[in-house]
Scaffold this motif. Structure first.
Motif, mmCIF file in Angstrom:
data_model
loop_
_atom_site.group_PDB
_atom_site.id
_atom_site.type_symbol
_atom_site.label_atom_id
_atom_site.label_comp_id
_atom_site.label_asym_id
_atom_site.label_seq_id
_atom_site.Cartn_x
_atom_site.Cartn_y
_atom_site.Cartn_z
ATOM 1 N N UNK A 199 9.965 13.410 -3.012
ATOM 2 C CA UNK A 199 10.159 13.099 -1.605
ATOM 3 C C UNK A 199 8.884 13.169 -0.783
ATOM 4 N N UNK A 200 7.857 13.832 -1.295
ATOM 5 C CA UNK A 200 6.617 14.016 -0.539
ATOM 6 C C UNK A 200 5.897 12.681 -0.338
ATOM 7 N N UNK A 201 5.311 12.500 0.857
ATOM 8 C CA UNK A 201 4.525 11.293 1.180
ATOM 9 C C UNK A 201 5.320 10.023 0.940
ATOM 10 N N UNK A 202 6.551 10.013 1.373
ATOM 11 C CA UNK A 202 7.457 8.880 1.155
ATOM 12 C C UNK A 202 7.196 7.796 2.200
ATOM 13 N N UNK A 203 6.059 7.135 2.082
ATOM 14 C CA UNK A 203 5.677 6.115 3.058
ATOM 15 C C UNK A 203 4.868 5.024 2.365
ATOM 16 N N UNK A 204 5.122 3.781 2.752
ATOM 17 C CA UNK A 204 4.398 2.640 2.188
ATOM 18 C C UNK A 204 4.303 1.538 3.231
ATOM 19 N N UNK A 205 3.305 0.682 3.064
ATOM 20 C CA UNK A 205 3.106 -0.466 3.935
ATOM 21 C C UNK A 205 3.257 -1.747 3.128
ATOM 22 N N UNK A 206 3.905 -2.749 3.711
ATOM 23 C CA UNK A 206 4.034 -4.060 3.092
ATOM 24 C C UNK A 206 3.364 -5.079 3.996
ATOM 25 N N UNK A 207 2.584 -5.955 3.405
ATOM 26 C CA UNK A 207 2.068 -7.091 4.168
ATOM 27 C C UNK A 207 2.750 -8.342 3.644
ATOM 28 N N UNK A 208 3.390 -9.065 4.536
ATOM 29 C CA UNK A 208 4.087 -10.279 4.126
ATOM 30 C C UNK A 208 3.139 -11.467 4.203
ATOM 31 N N UNK A 209 3.504 -12.537 3.520
ATOM 32 C CA UNK A 209 2.739 -13.778 3.544
ATOM 33 C C UNK A 209 3.540 -14.847 4.264
ATOM 34 N N UNK A 210 2.863 -15.686 5.046
ATOM 35 C CA UNK A 210 3.568 -16.774 5.716
ATOM 36 C C UNK A 210 3.798 -17.946 4.771
ATOM 37 N N UNK A 211 3.208 -17.886 3.576
ATOM 38 C CA UNK A 211 3.505 -18.883 2.556
ATOM 39 C C UNK A 211 4.879 -18.570 1.960
ATOM 40 N N UNK A 257 29.045 17.539 8.049
ATOM 41 C CA UNK A 257 28.780 18.453 9.155
ATOM 42 C C UNK A 257 27.734 19.505 8.782
ATOM 43 N N UNK A 258 26.843 19.780 9.723
ATOM 44 C CA UNK A 258 25.806 20.806 9.564
ATOM 45 C C UNK A 258 24.831 20.503 8.430
ATOM 46 N N UNK A 259 24.623 19.201 8.167
ATOM 47 C CA UNK A 259 23.730 18.782 7.089
ATOM 48 C C UNK A 259 22.791 17.691 7.628
ATOM 49 N N UNK A 260 21.587 18.056 8.080
ATOM 50 C CA UNK A 260 20.663 17.058 8.642
ATOM 51 C C UNK A 260 20.184 16.066 7.583
ATOM 52 N N UNK A 261 19.752 14.903 8.048
ATOM 53 C CA UNK A 261 19.078 13.953 7.186
ATOM 54 C C UNK A 261 17.584 14.198 7.289
ATOM 55 N N UNK A 262 16.834 13.858 6.248
ATOM 56 C CA UNK A 262 15.392 14.105 6.217
ATOM 57 C C UNK A 262 14.643 12.776 6.332
ATOM 58 N N UNK A 263 13.613 12.772 7.172
ATOM 59 C CA UNK A 263 12.858 11.563 7.494
ATOM 60 C C UNK A 263 11.365 11.783 7.290
ATOM 61 N N UNK A 264 10.662 10.725 6.909
ATOM 62 C CA UNK A 264 9.206 10.765 6.846
ATOM 63 C C UNK A 264 8.670 10.849 8.270
ATOM 64 N N UNK A 268 0.862 -1.183 0.000
ATOM 65 C CA UNK A 268 0.000 0.000 0.000
ATOM 66 C C UNK A 268 0.899 1.234 0.000
ATOM 67 N N UNK A 269 0.803 2.041 -1.046
ATOM 68 C CA UNK A 269 1.630 3.228 -1.212
ATOM 69 C C UNK A 269 0.761 4.468 -1.003
ATOM 70 N N UNK A 270 1.286 5.465 -0.314
ATOM 71 C CA UNK A 270 0.511 6.688 -0.118
ATOM 72 C C UNK A 270 0.174 7.299 -1.469
ATOM 73 N N UNK A 271 -1.074 7.680 -1.627
ATOM 74 C CA UNK A 271 -1.542 8.162 -2.932
ATOM 75 C C UNK A 271 -0.859 9.452 -3.378
ATOM 76 N N UNK A 272 -0.267 10.198 -2.461
ATOM 77 C CA UNK A 272 0.394 11.457 -2.820
ATOM 78 C C UNK A 272 1.868 11.286 -3.180
#
Length: 366
Positions: free
Chosen positions: A181-193, A336-343, A171-175
């Motif tokens: 870089x915007x809405x950089x978030x997704x969900x994965x559902x794994x299978x036990x098979x 140095x002096x360069x932050x990382x960007x996170x969702x 499932x990927x964010x629709x935006x």
């Protein structure tokens, strides 16, 4: 993202969930009716003691046993052929000197597990994993992610232990848009098979979300956080011509053992004060900044390529650990002096809960 905005934020997320739009690869049946959640397996077996790479994640440390039981790896199911490795070995480290400007990947130097590693993620429980949206795109498309990616859970070492699982649904964010870089978030559902391997009891645990809409207090600038992963370990300039070389020209390698580094929280508003980030930062993003070992040192603790999608967490005094962010993007690594960007997990916390509902096998945008 103050508490007073919780009601408005809920309305926004409700509108964003919308109707599901399946990818053309949507097919097959869903999960089996009865599933054994990985964290409930409790399989006990001796794990071979394998020393890690030993190289710190840009001023970080090896994670001790059980340090991050929610950490997962997303890796490629396709290995490079001997011919591809030999071809890469003959390339120049300077892309402009190669036919078509091909970039050397240093495949021969990196080893099999390093060549297959792609991203990190965090286990949310009940077969769900959260990662960065850009981690589920393969050659610019998400339609083949279930066939070309697999997930490793229950180990902090990529050479042994834990179990691997196929991906059942994405499932990927629709935006989110490819390359953005915007809405950089997704969900994965794994299978036990198709599971391979076993998880030692206690080696896998789900992580809780930090959510201002749910009543958690906003995190102040300067609060201590922690990022972990199996990404590249050398500092890298923002304008690096080849990401496989650090700023001193040394070949970048991914460690086998999970590494972590403390960083300080930088709100989006504060992060915009850095000249590099005056533009590009949008709602749903936060920053984190490491520090050098000494005043004379120009390298700081940071995440890097290969850490993408991995967890940025806050360890509270009561022992509870909450997921604050996902490694998303930045300008170079360990500079140095360069932050990382996170969702920003809090911003997307309601989307995370609603996006999991009534998901069938396949690739979806919600």
């Amino acid at each position: 993202m103050l508490k007073a905005k919780s009601i408005a934020m809920f309305s926004l997320y409700f509108m964003l969930t919308g109707a599901m739009q399946p990818d053309s690869s949507q097919s097959e049946s869903g999960l089996e009716e009865t599933v054994a959640f990985p964290e409930d397996e409790g399989d006990e077996y001796p794990v071979k003691p394998t020393p890690g790479d030993g190289t710190p994640i840009i001023r970080g440390s090896q994670a001790p046993p059980g340090h991050a039981p929610w950490q997962v790896q997303i890796y490629s199911t396709q290995s490079y052929t001997e011919a591809e490795i030999a071809h890469d070995a003959g390339l120049s480290s300077i892309a402009s000197q190669n036919p078509g400007g091909e970039r050397k990947k240093f495949l021969q130097e990196r080893g099999e597990y390093g060549r297959m590693h792609r991203c990190g993620g965090a286990y949310l429980g009940e077969l769900w994993i959260i990662t960065a949206a850009h981690c589920v795109y393969v050659d610019g498309s998400a339609k083949n992610v279930r066939a070309l990616r697999r997930v490793r859970l229950g180990t902090q070492n990529l050479t042994n232990g834990g179990a691997t699982y196929p991906i059942d649904a994405v499932v990927i964010h629709r935006n989110y848009a490819t390359g953005k870089h915007k809405a950089d978030v997704a969900l994965l559902r794994i299978s036990t098979r198709g599971k391979v391997g076993s998880i030692v009891s206690g080696r896998l645990k789900s992580i809780r979300l930090h959510s201002v809409p749910s009543g958690h207090l906003p995190i102040a600038d300067g609060n201590l956080l922690e990022v972990s992963g199996w990404g590249l370990t050398g500092p890298q300039n923002a304008d690096a011509e080849n990401i496989r070389l650090d700023k001193d020209g040394k070949v970048q390698r991914s460690p086998a053992q999970l590494l972590y580094v403390p960083v300080k929280h930088v709100s989006r508003r504060s992060c915009k004060k850095y000249p590099t980030f005056k533009k590009g930062l949008t709602k749903g993003m936060v920053c984190a900044l490491g520090w050098a070992k000494s005043r004379a040192d120009d390298v700081i603790g940071d995440s890097c390529v290969g850490d993408s999608g991995g967890p940025l967490v806050r360890r509270e005094r009561n022992g509870i650990v909450r997921l604050v962010g996902l490694v998303s993007w930045g300008k170079g690594c360990g500079i140095a002096n360069m932050p990382g960007v996170y969702t920003d997990i809090s911003y997307y916390s309601i989307w995370i809960e609603t996006a999991k509902q009534n998901v069938e096998s396949g690739v979806w945008k919600r």
